[in-house]
Every structure is written in structure tokens, then in C-alpha cells.
Design an enzyme around this catalytic site. Sequence first.
Site, PDB file in Angstrom:
ATOM      1  N   SER A 294      -5.391   6.086  -1.099  1.00 19.16           N
ATOM      2  CA  SER A 294      -5.387   4.805  -1.815  1.00 19.16           C
ATOM      3  C   SER A 294      -5.524   5.067  -3.310  1.00 19.16           C
ATOM      4  O   SER A 294      -4.686   5.759  -3.887  1.00 19.16           O
ATOM      5  CB  SER A 294      -6.487   3.895  -1.269  1.00 19.16           C
ATOM      6  OG  SER A 294      -6.331   2.579  -1.724  1.00 19.16           O
TER       7      SER A 294
ATOM      8  N   GLU B 167      -0.385  -0.948   6.519  1.00 16.95           N
ATOM      9  CA  GLU B 167      -0.961  -0.958   5.169  1.00 16.95           C
ATOM     10  C   GLU B 167      -1.181  -2.384   4.668  1.00 16.95           C
ATOM     11  O   GLU B 167      -2.020  -2.614   3.790  1.00 16.95           O
ATOM     12  CB  GLU B 167      -0.029  -0.224   4.196  1.00 16.95           C
ATOM     13  CG  GLU B 167       0.135   1.253   4.454  1.00 16.95           C
ATOM     14  CD  GLU B 167      -1.081   2.078   4.048  1.00 16.95           C
ATOM     15  OE1 GLU B 167      -2.116   1.490   3.645  1.00 16.95           O
ATOM     16  OE2 GLU B 167      -1.000   3.321   4.142  1.00 16.95           O
TER      17      GLU B 167
ATOM     18  N   HIS C 120      -4.927   0.341   6.508  1.00 18.88           N
ATOM     19  CA  HIS C 120      -5.114   1.086   5.271  1.00 18.88           C
ATOM     20  C   HIS C 120      -6.441   1.842   5.345  1.00 18.88           C
ATOM     21  O   HIS C 120      -7.504   1.257   5.552  1.00 18.88           O
ATOM     22  CB  HIS C 120      -5.135   0.088   4.102  1.00 18.88           C
ATOM     23  CG  HIS C 120      -5.225   0.714   2.754  1.00 18.88           C
ATOM     24  ND1 HIS C 120      -4.189   1.428   2.189  1.00 18.88           N
ATOM     25  CD2 HIS C 120      -6.236   0.726   1.841  1.00 18.88           C
ATOM     26  CE1 HIS C 120      -4.551   1.838   0.984  1.00 18.88           C
ATOM     27  NE2 HIS C 120      -5.787   1.437   0.752  1.00 18.88           N
TER      28      HIS C 120
END
Length: 502
Positions: A195, A308, A400
Site C-alpha cells: 500500500s 482491492e 487490501h
Amino acid sequence: MENPLTPLVHTRQGSVLGCSEDAFHVWRGIPFAAPPTGALRWRAPQPPQPWQGVRMADTFSAASWQNSDYCQQLGGGDPGRFAEDCLYLNIWSPATRTKALPVMVWLHGGGFTIGSGGLPPYDGKALAARGVVLVTVNYRLGHLGFFAHPALEKESGERVYNFGLLDQIAALRWVQENIAAFGGDAANVTLFGESAGGRSVMALMASPLAEGLFHKAIIQSSYTLPDTPREAALAKGEAIAAHFGLENASAEQLRALPADAFWPLDAPLKIAPTPIAGDGVLPEPMLDTFFAGRQHPMPVIIGSNSDEASVMAEFGVDLAGQIEKLRREQRLGLGLIRLLYPGVKGDAELGRQVCRDMAFTTLGLVVMQAQQRVGQPCWRYWFDYVAEAAHDTYINGAWHGNEVPYVFDNLMLSEPSRSYVNPRDLAFAAHIADYWVRFAAQAERRTEALPGPVNWLACVRGRDRLLRMGLNKHAGFRLVNRFMRARLSFFRRVMRHHVKLD
């Protein structure tokens, strides 16, 4: 090579004593820079002061100021205590070693606002057991790490806004100078992150200040949001100063504000989950560097997860609303998108897949093509495994950040997975960690494959390959060609105009 019975190591600044844990030596809370406090706030990190005697390195340091509840819910666990004095790193190394080992340096995610190098999923023992030295790093977060204001620009020296990225660079310099004493090979450093950590890896691949400090890169779930322009960052800095009653603020007045005054700021005063373009760290936007193939040349792994879009709400994105907006403003564009997603029904599901692919999946194609321009191998992946007992929770696939405890082979240290994993989940995690360590140990410019359950072929000589890690949430590996190529090629052409936070 020397195998000390005790984890006593001599660094350039002084001696540090860590802990012996099972077959590993662990050092926690080693300073890699001077405390960025007082007159050093919003300045490039300075070298740590030397010390006399032996410094204990058995406790994680404070993390940068942040929202603790938010980090516990979304960032991987309890970050512990906070302080502006946060520039410390942690090291895991096998207690017995016969040669210098590959080094893996981890940059945590969290939108540049939460996280720390000491969170439970980042425990380095499982990777160190595979024959690497693992380093995790703290860096300045939020406005303490990413801030621009005219008063700071007037100060002498190079223009800097990305202090958090400079912290990461300082940690990499420290690694170059000291990691051999911990059993690591300073000539074989892999930088990896997820990330905002993956976005940091890309930023350092684009930064002239990071050249030569690492040799391989793993980019997990980075995103295509544009860097914050200098002008927007300066305007936000002035708005923040005004919020605190400091019109036409001086640098001294800004540095006198309490360190814990910034993290509670909400929109529109909070920072974007991106660095700032236009300073000495990032002279041009990161994406421009990759589109032009000007990144530092090195082997790369890049990939993202099958759901995601699970993080989009944190970015303030209404998934169904994005499709409705297209229907109102760009009906032709919506028609094209429907052709690219045949059989997908409903605005919510179409919005989920489109936002996922435009903001995350497409970046793999961008980086692959940039790597081919500089003649370096690129391994792409798509992570779609869900622990067997959690299939009903993760309906659309891997969220995610879900791949992180698999990469570290730490499912039993990560909440909530530790409460429901089974031996098959653990076996799958072991395969992922093996791939990451083999990349760190073996990948070079001419390497074309990484061994594993499937021989993972790199995208070389124009080939477009991707390894599916997990098949429709179940265990399995499959190498595929031209993964989502039509839709990703389309999004690559339009993303710089359409990927934004508003």
C-alpha cells in the site's frame, strides 16, 4: 563468518545488544537518525548521535503520531506509544550463519498516516528462518512526514516536502553502513512494502536521492493516485497554519505547534495518501518517471489483490456512485467499460471491479512496461487466496492488505486470521514467503524464473505474464498470459486523467 553467542553488535554509532529468541537474534528500536524534534522538525533526517557503552535494543520504539484505533482496525495491530522521536528500525537475523545473507527492508503501509515497523504481522522470524536478514522501519507520518509551507521554503537548503521518504532513505543508508555487522549483505538489499509502503518503494525507485541504496524491489498493492502537486501542498500547509491561528506563519511558529496536534485533522486538512511532487526527493511525479522508463533499473515484483476495492471507502470513493457519474457525464465511456466487463451486473459490482483495476491492477502493467524499457525483469502476481474458514467474510476475494501475513508467513501472529487458519492455509502462506525470499536471494538482471509450486516466469522480451496466487479464493498457482490486457491497456491510457480522490 563469526556467529556470536550473544546478539551484541558494533555499529558506527555504538554497540547495541539485542535478544536471542529461538534460533534468531532480534534487535528492536535501533536509532537510524537523530530525533526529528524541535528545530529538526520538517528537516532532512540527521545522523544519530554516537553513544558510549552498550545500548539495549530489546524494545520497539514509539511510532509516529497517528490514530491508534484506526491502526488497530485497518493497519495490522496496536502501534503502541507515539512520539515525534520515532526514527528507529528493527532487525531479525539467524543466530547461526555461514555467509552474508540477503537483506530485506520492509516499509509498512497505512496511507502515510498509520502504522509502524513493530506491528505483529511484520515479525521477521519466519523470513529470517529462510536465510535473510529482515529490517523493518519507522518513518514520519501524516503532516509530520509530508508538509509544505512558504515559510519552510524560505529556509536555506534544498526544497523538501517528503520528509517521510527522506526517513526511508536515511534508513537505507544506515543499512548500507551497518548491516554487515548483523550478518547481512549490503550489496544485496531488497526493498519491499505494501500500500503506502509499496508506493514508497516506487517513489524511491524514482528518487535521485535513493539511487544505489537498494538493488531489488517488491511492490505490493501500490496505487495509481497522482502525487500531490507542490501548489496544492503549499495551499494546504497555509490552511493548516490558519486553522491553528497562524496567518503568515513563520517556520519557528510552525515548529512550536504540538506534535500531536496534526493527526486528528480531518478533510480537507488531512494529507492525501500520496507523496508530494516537486521537491528534491521527487522532482517529478512518480508516475511520470515510470511512464518514461526513468526509474532506477533493478529486478521487480509487483502485484495486487483480487478485492482491492475493499479499501476504497477509506479513500472516500462511492463505488456505485462512480458508475452513476459515468452514466450522467460520459455515457460513451460507460458503454466501453461495459464491453470490457461482460456479464458484470449492477452498479456496485461494476464500480468495485472498475475502481479496483483502474487504481490498483493497472499499475502492474505500467511497471512491467517500464521494466521492459530499462531491460530489467518484472514478476507480476494477482493474489486471490482467502483462508478457507473466511470465504463467507471475504465474498469478493482478498482484501487490501490480506497478502501481508502470507508474505511474512505470519498467519498465526495476525488478527483475525490466527483464530481460524488451518494447516492448508499455513502451507499456502509458506509458498508465498518462499517466492519472496527466492527473489531476494536469486533475482538478477538476467534471471527469468523463480522456482516454486509453479515456475514463476518473469515478463522479459516483451512477454506479458502473471502468476495467479490463489484461484477463486482457493489454493493454487497458475501462470497466465496477457492478464486482463484489454481493460488494463485502456485504463493505462486514461488513468492519469481519471484516477483522483474527488
